[in-house]
Scaffold this motif. Sequence first.
Motif: not given
Length: 999
Positions: A408-417
């Motif tokens: 749901s936090d797309q910014g954090r998900a993009a960082q993790i990816s």
Amino acid sequence: MKISEFKTTRRRFLQGTGGGLMLAAASSFAGSQAALAAEEDTYRLENGFFSLTGSYGKLTDVACDPTGAGAYEPAAFRGVFLGATDFFDRGFNSDVAFQSADGTLSLTGIQLPSTASLKQSQLNSPVPLPVGSTLGQTFTTAMYRFTRVGGQFPTWSSSSSNVTMTLYSGSPETGLTEIAARDISPVQDNGWAYLDVPAQPAGVYYLEISAAVGTPGWWSRLDGTTVDLGGAAYNNRQRQQNRTMTLDVSGFNVDGVASWDLRLDGPKMAMAYEVQWKGAARKDPGMTLITSWVKDGYSVDYADGILFSRFHGDEGAYLPAQQMKRRDAWTNPVTGTATVTATGTGPYDLQFSGAQPGLDGKMADDALTLTLSSGSADAEATISRVLDVGLIAHTEDLPEIFPVFVASDQGRAAQISTFYWERAFSYRFDGHAMDWADWNGRILDWTGTAGSRAQADSILNTKQDDDGYVWSWGDSRGWPFPDPKLFDARHFTSNAMYILGTWRYYSWTGDEEFLATMMPRVRRAMDFYLDSLDGKSGIVTITSPDHDGTDGSLPSNYWDVTSFGYKDAFLNAYFYGALEALAQLEKHSGDSARAAQLRKVRKLTKKRYGDEFWNKDAGRYVQTVDVDGIAHDYGSTYVNLEAASFGLPSTEQAAQIFDWLDNGHTEVQDSVVLIESGGLAPKIEAGHTMAQSFTANAGFVSVAARFPTYGARGAAFTMTLFAGTPYSASAVKIAEKQFSDWSDGRVAHIDVPKQSPGVYYLEVSNVSGDLAWWSSGTAAPGGAAYFDGAIDPKASSRFLVALGEYFEGPADIYSKWVFAPRSTTRRNSYWFFLTHLTTPWGDEVQDGGAILYTSGFDVMARARYRGADDAWARMTAMLDRWSEPDHISGGSPLFRGEGTVNSPGATSVGTDIPFPESGLAPASFLYAFIGAEAEPDALVITPNLPSALTDAGVRHLVWRGKQLEILVTADTVSLAGEGVAISEPYVRGESVRITSSRL
């Protein structure tokens, strides 16, 4: 795929118009090498998408416009040529012919060189060069061309001697024709000096020095050399008998002749080349592409001259620009089955297509030199290759083989990816030793990349002894260091990692053939623990004398300069995990009785682990209990976090561990006296003594010295500490200790009750075997070196250290490195098999430094014991550090000044190369929050969402051959993809089990 499938004829390649191509002379391109070529030798191709300029068999300028409008961006490449050596100029490749046909460019007669040399460096006789005289040497060279020649010249310590160096063709007997000359001013005493000349063909030449100023000469060899120069030495142009001057001739040979065809077809540049080798068959030389780069600093921006942000292949290889910064070369090539892509920092990307394309690279201050290859690496008499370069509009998207985390936090998900791609796929997939098997499985087994199968191949190809021991290294039972021929260099964690790696790979893939092969092997691997190392008692105990856990003993696991051994807490944590892994495999294979037996041992292990390794005063696990029953506790964060990830501590113990990690202070120990060695290593013969006096200005609790053994082992000696003036009647013996089976790299020390400031001396006696004492010709204040009770005239000081008591340092376990906790929190001065006494606290990754992979276990352990919010706080702190310009990668220094292990200088941290396990840090998102884990009979998902997220998941995960998307919310687990559509409710804390039959 065979290379013959990719061969093409020039006629077939040239078919097609290419669309709007033009061929024109161009000699005024600013900044390009074309301006240096004659107009008739320069070629240019363009079609709005690509603009190519070149001469003499290379491209000197390649620019692109992804819109096809001819508004070209700055040059993508300022040099493109066949092979690895740039000899594409008028002097070497002036005979290259080019022609256009149907809008293509065809180059023929391209010579491919290799470096060649003729060097005579043996010397024993310097020949002076008097004023008005000459010295010379004739030589015969068979190399195709040479461009440099020189010799080695003495000046008898003069710093103002000059000579003139001249090269002639011919010899003094046949006649001389001058080619080039140079004044050497000044001549560097005993240095090599060179003359650069226009490319010269094979033949007979004469190098001469003359016009002497000062006291120059020429080094030579009397009475023959092993190098035949095909000439003779001369003095005043008179031939000298039995003398050969030093000489170095540098040039090149022609290995082969190539043709190269280029065709532009819209946003595609097709290239075909053929190389006919002279003599023996050779491998494909590939192509070299030179692009803009900035080696130093942290910027990877287009505006700063970095044109490509990353390189990735269609099998999962990935290399980010941040990892290349402040380094000289790529550690691993980026390869693919059909494509390799360079993601641009500007408006376009480039995709290289061919048979098994691969890119490798080297970095200079202002240039990134790429090597592009395709097809088989086998040697062939004729090399024929086809490569396409596709120009595509810039995109950050990757092929679906790359997993993508979502939340749901797309910014954090993009960082993790992105963090995950950078760490999981930037190191070679194949050939890993077993110390990484479980870790690489956690990182890669759930992906569809080549990395998953490569892990299986590593496991399948690892050797195993008859007793079940699994080899630590590909070609050796033991680790590469110390010398496995002198020491028992085995790492005993290899068996547990082997078992866990097998369990994990099978659980994700369901590869029955793999499992059938591995089951007998993993059973033997476990029996080695249970029977040979007494694991049936609940604790594995290493009985090898080299691994007794005492100071200076050998490493027994991944932490390869730290002693460990005997009852090893790190090893036993993985033994505990391996017991459950094998129990699951046994049950799956139909042996429930064996599974029950293993779980019974596992239950015993959990109890005994706490009894053996828990330090109740410190509230944490120790690292080892040695053969003498002494616990070694240097505040090992990795032992505690990895043990916690397996569920070994109780709830109360886990609370103490995390309280120490979050709030504890470091414990530091300083040197009261430190006398460093200066390169001398005098041997201590039997019946003799050596000593070093020192003055302590503060109290100390131990004293130590370093004793090399010239590569041997087995020396024995006595070390004694005295208080008072050396060898005086008032000297008092403080302590004495016997040492045996000594070897290089170790440090001998004596612990003593706290000693008051004053004068002391340390003596070594009763020596047998090869033993020396590191010493120096430089005097140490307040001390002196002694030999047999008297001042030693051959050394002024010897290596010695006296350490003060531990004292409390700052509470910086996390704040020091941010991306991970310190590896240890208490200074380790002696419990190393290689001494680190002179390395400052925190400058060694295994002593107060940090290795990124531990953060993966940190996140997983916190999620298990302290809840998702606590684990998420650790994850986001790590991501905040990663988001800084260096992405916690590249050479030293990192953005906050950290020194990386594979760079010169301090080795404080390990964050990318050569640490493939670093991928555990971002991969922990899968295990800690999505809660996905594969078992032999099911995919088990135990969601653990932090309050900051309403959902989390992963796309392109592969389980049992199907690519899936997992999404977890507060109450539902969903799987979708390839004909799968599963949605199940769950209660927080419970697991959803999905069997493979539901796929």
